[in-house]
Scaffold this active site. Structure first.
Site, PDB file in Angstrom:
ATOM      1  N   LYS A 169       0.825  -1.195  -0.026  1.00 25.51           N
ATOM      2  CA  LYS A 169       0.105   0.099   0.102  1.00 25.51           C
ATOM      3  C   LYS A 169       0.978   1.249   0.195  1.00 25.51           C
ATOM      4  O   LYS A 169       0.571   2.028  -0.697  1.00 25.51           O
ATOM      5  CB  LYS A 169      -0.852  -0.178   1.305  1.00 25.51           C
ATOM      6  CG  LYS A 169      -2.117  -1.067   1.125  1.00 25.51           C
ATOM      7  CD  LYS A 169      -2.799  -1.394   2.265  1.00 25.51           C
ATOM      8  CE  LYS A 169      -2.061  -1.936   3.504  1.00 25.51           C
ATOM      9  NZ  LYS A 169      -1.857  -3.482   3.242  1.00 25.51           N
ATOM     10  N   THR A 184      11.687   4.514   6.165  1.00 30.45           N
ATOM     11  CA  THR A 184      10.572   4.800   7.072  1.00 30.45           C
ATOM     12  C   THR A 184       9.441   3.655   7.258  1.00 30.45           C
ATOM     13  O   THR A 184       8.364   3.681   7.737  1.00 30.45           O
ATOM     14  CB  THR A 184       9.392   5.838   6.211  1.00 30.45           C
ATOM     15  OG1 THR A 184       8.826   5.274   5.055  1.00 30.45           O
ATOM     16  CG2 THR A 184      10.050   7.348   5.859  1.00 30.45           C
ATOM     17  N   ARG A 221      10.674  -0.119   9.066  1.00 24.35           N
ATOM     18  CA  ARG A 221      11.037  -0.373  10.284  1.00 24.35           C
ATOM     19  C   ARG A 221      12.568  -0.223  10.699  1.00 24.35           C
ATOM     20  O   ARG A 221      13.231  -0.620   9.715  1.00 24.35           O
ATOM     21  CB  ARG A 221      10.797  -1.883  10.953  1.00 24.35           C
ATOM     22  CG  ARG A 221       9.023  -1.832  11.004  1.00 24.35           C
ATOM     23  CD  ARG A 221       8.673  -1.315  12.414  1.00 24.35           C
ATOM     24  NE  ARG A 221       7.222  -1.514  12.623  1.00 24.35           N
ATOM     25  CZ  ARG A 221       6.229  -0.504  12.124  1.00 24.35           C
ATOM     26  NH1 ARG A 221       6.714   0.555  11.555  1.00 24.35           N
ATOM     27  NH2 ARG A 221       5.107  -0.707  12.234  1.00 24.35           N
ATOM     28  N   GLU A 257      14.597   2.166  18.625  1.00 22.96           N
ATOM     29  CA  GLU A 257      13.942   3.476  18.926  1.00 22.96           C
ATOM     30  C   GLU A 257      13.140   3.310  20.164  1.00 22.96           C
ATOM     31  O   GLU A 257      12.862   4.316  20.621  1.00 22.96           O
ATOM     32  CB  GLU A 257      13.130   3.602  17.806  1.00 22.96           C
ATOM     33  CG  GLU A 257      11.799   2.611  17.498  1.00 22.96           C
ATOM     34  CD  GLU A 257      11.091   3.047  16.183  1.00 22.96           C
ATOM     35  OE1 GLU A 257      11.671   3.482  15.220  1.00 22.96           O
ATOM     36  OE2 GLU A 257       9.880   3.236  16.525  1.00 22.96           O
ATOM     37  N   HIS A 298       9.535   8.793  14.224  1.00 26.61           N
ATOM     38  CA  HIS A 298       8.479   7.750  13.883  1.00 26.61           C
ATOM     39  C   HIS A 298       7.165   8.564  13.814  1.00 26.61           C
ATOM     40  O   HIS A 298       6.146   8.122  14.563  1.00 26.61           O
ATOM     41  CB  HIS A 298       8.393   6.637  14.774  1.00 26.61           C
ATOM     42  CG  HIS A 298       7.780   5.357  14.412  1.00 26.61           C
ATOM     43  ND1 HIS A 298       8.112   3.879  14.686  1.00 26.61           N
ATOM     44  CD2 HIS A 298       6.831   5.116  13.448  1.00 26.61           C
ATOM     45  CE1 HIS A 298       7.346   3.085  13.928  1.00 26.61           C
ATOM     46  NE2 HIS A 298       6.466   3.896  13.256  1.00 26.61           N
TER      47      HIS A 298
HETATM   48  P1  NAI Z   1       1.887  -3.798   2.953  1.00 27.80           P
HETATM   49  O1  NAI Z   1       1.551  -5.152   3.647  1.00 27.80           O
HETATM   50  O2  NAI Z   1       0.610  -3.170   2.011  1.00 27.80           O
HETATM   51  O3  NAI Z   1       3.285  -4.065   1.696  1.00 27.80           O
HETATM   52  C1  NAI Z   1       4.373  -4.622   2.348  1.00 27.80           C
HETATM   53  C2  NAI Z   1       4.810  -5.356   0.853  1.00 27.80           C
HETATM   54  O4  NAI Z   1       6.156  -5.606   1.082  1.00 27.80           O
HETATM   55  C3  NAI Z   1       4.006  -6.268   0.151  1.00 27.80           C
HETATM   56  O5  NAI Z   1       3.819  -5.961  -1.130  1.00 27.80           O
HETATM   57  C4  NAI Z   1       5.123  -7.229   0.280  1.00 27.80           C
HETATM   58  O6  NAI Z   1       4.758  -8.365  -0.747  1.00 27.80           O
HETATM   59  C5  NAI Z   1       6.460  -6.732   0.489  1.00 27.80           C
HETATM   60  N1  NAI Z   1       7.359  -7.638   0.766  1.00 27.80           N
HETATM   61  C6  NAI Z   1       7.409  -8.264   1.980  1.00 27.80           C
HETATM   62  N2  NAI Z   1       8.660  -9.124   1.886  1.00 27.80           N
HETATM   63  C7  NAI Z   1       9.478  -8.387   1.048  1.00 27.80           C
HETATM   64  C8  NAI Z   1      10.700  -8.561   0.839  1.00 27.80           C
HETATM   65  N3  NAI Z   1      11.675  -9.509   1.399  1.00 27.80           N
HETATM   66  N4  NAI Z   1      11.436  -7.707  -0.240  1.00 27.80           N
HETATM   67  C9  NAI Z   1      10.831  -6.838  -0.776  1.00 27.80           C
HETATM   68  N5  NAI Z   1       9.369  -6.609  -0.498  1.00 27.80           N
HETATM   69  C10 NAI Z   1       8.660  -7.514   0.288  1.00 27.80           C
HETATM   70  O7  NAI Z   1       2.216  -2.814   3.935  1.00 27.80           O
HETATM   71  P2  NAI Z   1       2.355  -1.240   4.084  1.00 27.80           P
HETATM   72  O8  NAI Z   1       1.107  -0.869   4.412  1.00 27.80           O
HETATM   73  O9  NAI Z   1       2.950  -0.660   2.817  1.00 27.80           O
HETATM   74  O10 NAI Z   1       3.398  -0.920   5.043  1.00 27.80           O
HETATM   75  C11 NAI Z   1       4.455  -1.366   4.705  1.00 27.80           C
HETATM   76  C12 NAI Z   1       5.646  -1.180   6.051  1.00 27.80           C
HETATM   77  O11 NAI Z   1       5.590   0.119   6.541  1.00 27.80           O
HETATM   78  C13 NAI Z   1       4.787  -1.879   7.338  1.00 27.80           C
HETATM   79  O12 NAI Z   1       5.426  -3.176   7.408  1.00 27.80           O
HETATM   80  C14 NAI Z   1       5.420  -1.081   8.340  1.00 27.80           C
HETATM   81  O13 NAI Z   1       6.588  -1.831   9.018  1.00 27.80           O
HETATM   82  C15 NAI Z   1       5.831   0.342   7.922  1.00 27.80           C
HETATM   83  N6  NAI Z   1       5.184   1.452   8.207  1.00 27.80           N
HETATM   84  C16 NAI Z   1       5.696   2.777   8.851  1.00 27.80           C
HETATM   85  C17 NAI Z   1       5.076   3.568   9.548  1.00 27.80           C
HETATM   86  C18 NAI Z   1       5.588   5.017  10.096  1.00 27.80           C
HETATM   87  O14 NAI Z   1       4.910   5.794  10.714  1.00 27.80           O
HETATM   88  N7  NAI Z   1       6.669   5.138   9.789  1.00 27.80           N
HETATM   89  C19 NAI Z   1       3.347   3.568   9.424  1.00 27.80           C
HETATM   90  C20 NAI Z   1       3.026   2.389   8.720  1.00 27.80           C
HETATM   91  C21 NAI Z   1       3.879   1.329   8.240  1.00 27.80           C
END
Ligand code: NAI
Length: 335
Positions: free
Chosen positions: A154, A232, A234, A263, A295
């Site tokens: 997303k 941004t 983890r 963090e 964060h």
């Molecule tokens: P999402 O689940 O929609 O997308 C994650 C994508 O990463 C998926 O398409 C998945 O196939 C892919 N993926 C999984 N393993 C992978 C790998 N080894 N190499 C490349 N791609 C891989 O998650 P979303 O909503 O896009 O969020 C992503 C991350 O952002 C979250 O897991 C969270 O850690 C982080 N996040 C950070 C925030 C902040 O405030 N800084 C807030 C929200 C999320």
């Protein structure tokens, strides 16, 4: 349903109270992090709502289960801070907020890229001191540059749309390529090709055993000299020590972070009157080409409202025995 919310700030309370006017759950707001010392606060609450730096390892989950908790309703999308196998063993249901605003995080990522490239953080400080010299502030056009996106879920997809708007060439790596990105012209590549070709690399994959320290010495060696690296996602997606060495050698030209491996002891608190004990973090702060935010990627009005609404909806679904669309299962970490 009675729910104990951990790691709460006044802003969490106000968004949850507003959302709860329709749901009418019984909410208790606790400021401390959830850990073995504070877990007794949850006694008697069938539901708890932790945040990203609460530790839900096996000992904490065991105590929660003993004290009558049945539902762990995460106030986040990420679930790397929960031992899902222990939760399954103990019969605890885990739910999360899978999507609250991909725009919030992607727009913050773009802000880091723009600020680092045009040195806005340095220009701001200079101008306030009457220093209008431009030496050291030289940037580059984003138009035509190659951006590598790791993880096109997303947030990564919104990021692709934004950088497409700047006229960038887009590369991506994801085990599950996404149609919208392909339609935008994103080229999916092996990580090594993405590393070699990208002027900017941005991380949007989840933290799992497979992505822990994805950005290692070995990965950095394959990148262009002077690459801009943005995280941004983890903190533990990057090996911070390796990144510091790469900053010192000039391999990394600029670094933008909204997350940091350690963090939990720093972020979300005002520590301005204290001495930072974390020497690795303190070293990061000394580089002029490093921009760190604490964060705050998720922190927009829309995202906060959505987190509260979805979390309370998750509680209602559990209480009424409805299907849990936002459940997180142990299989998701084992993939
Ligand atoms: P999402 O689940 O929609 O997308 C994650 C994508 O990463 C998926 O398409 C998945 O196939 C892919 N993926 C999984 N393993 C992978 C790998 N080894 N190499 C490349 N791609 C891989 O998650 P979303 O909503 O896009 O969020 C992503 C991350 O952002 C979250 O897991 C969270 O850690 C982080 N996040 C950070 C925030 C902040 O405030 N800084 C807030 C929200 C999320």
């Amino acid at each position: 349903m009675r729910a104990a919310l951990f790691s709460t700030k006044p802003y969490d309370q106000s968004f949850f109270e507003a959302a709860n006017e329709t749901c009418r759950h019984e909410l208790a707001f606790f400021e401390p992090h959830l850990d073995l010392k504070t877990v007794t606060l949850a006694a008697g609450f069938p539901a708890i709502c932790p945040f990203v730096n609460d530790r839900l390892d096996r000992p904490v989950l065991e105590k929660l289960a003993q004290h009558g908790t049945r539902l762990v309703a995460l106030r986040s999308a990420g679930f790397n801070h929960v031992d899902l196998i222990a939760a399954r063993d103990l019969g605890l249901t885990v739910v999360r907020v899978p999507a609250y605003s991909p725009y919030a995080v992607a727009e913050h990522t773009a802000a880091l890229i723009l600020s680092l490239n045009r040195k806005i953080h340095r220009a701001y400080a200079r101008v306030r001191e009457g220093n209008f010299a431009l030496e050291g502030l030289l940037g580059f056009d984003l138009n035509g540059r190659t951006v590598g996106i790791i993880g096109t879920g997303k947030i990564g997809t919104v990021m692709a749309r934004i950088m497409n708007g700047f006229g960038c060439r887009l590369l991506a790596h994801d085990p599950f390529p996404n149609e919208e990105c392909k339609e935008l012209g994103v080229e999916y590549t092996a990580l090594s090709d993405l590393y070699a070709a990208s002027r900017i690399i941005t991380l949007h994959c989840p933290l799992t055993p497979a992505t822990h320290h994805l950005i290692s010495d070995k990965a950095l060696m394959q990148m262009q000299n002077g690459v801009m690296l943005i995280n941004t996602g983890r903190g533990a997606l990057i090996d911070t020590q390796a990144v510091i060495a790469a900053l010192k050698s000039g391999k990394i030209g600029s670094l933008g972070l909204d997350v940091y491996e350690e963090e939990a002891d720093l972020f979300f608190e005002d520590l301005s009157g204290r001495v930072i004990q974390d020497d690795v973090f303190a070293r990061l702060l000394t580089f002029p080409n490093v921009l760190i935010t604490g964060h705050q990627g998720f922190f927009t009005q829309e995202a906060m409202a959505r987190i509260a609404e979805t979390t309370l909806g998750n509680l209602s679904d559990f209480e009424r025995g409805r299907k849990l669309n936002n459940a997180v299962r142990a299989e998701q970490v084992l993939r």
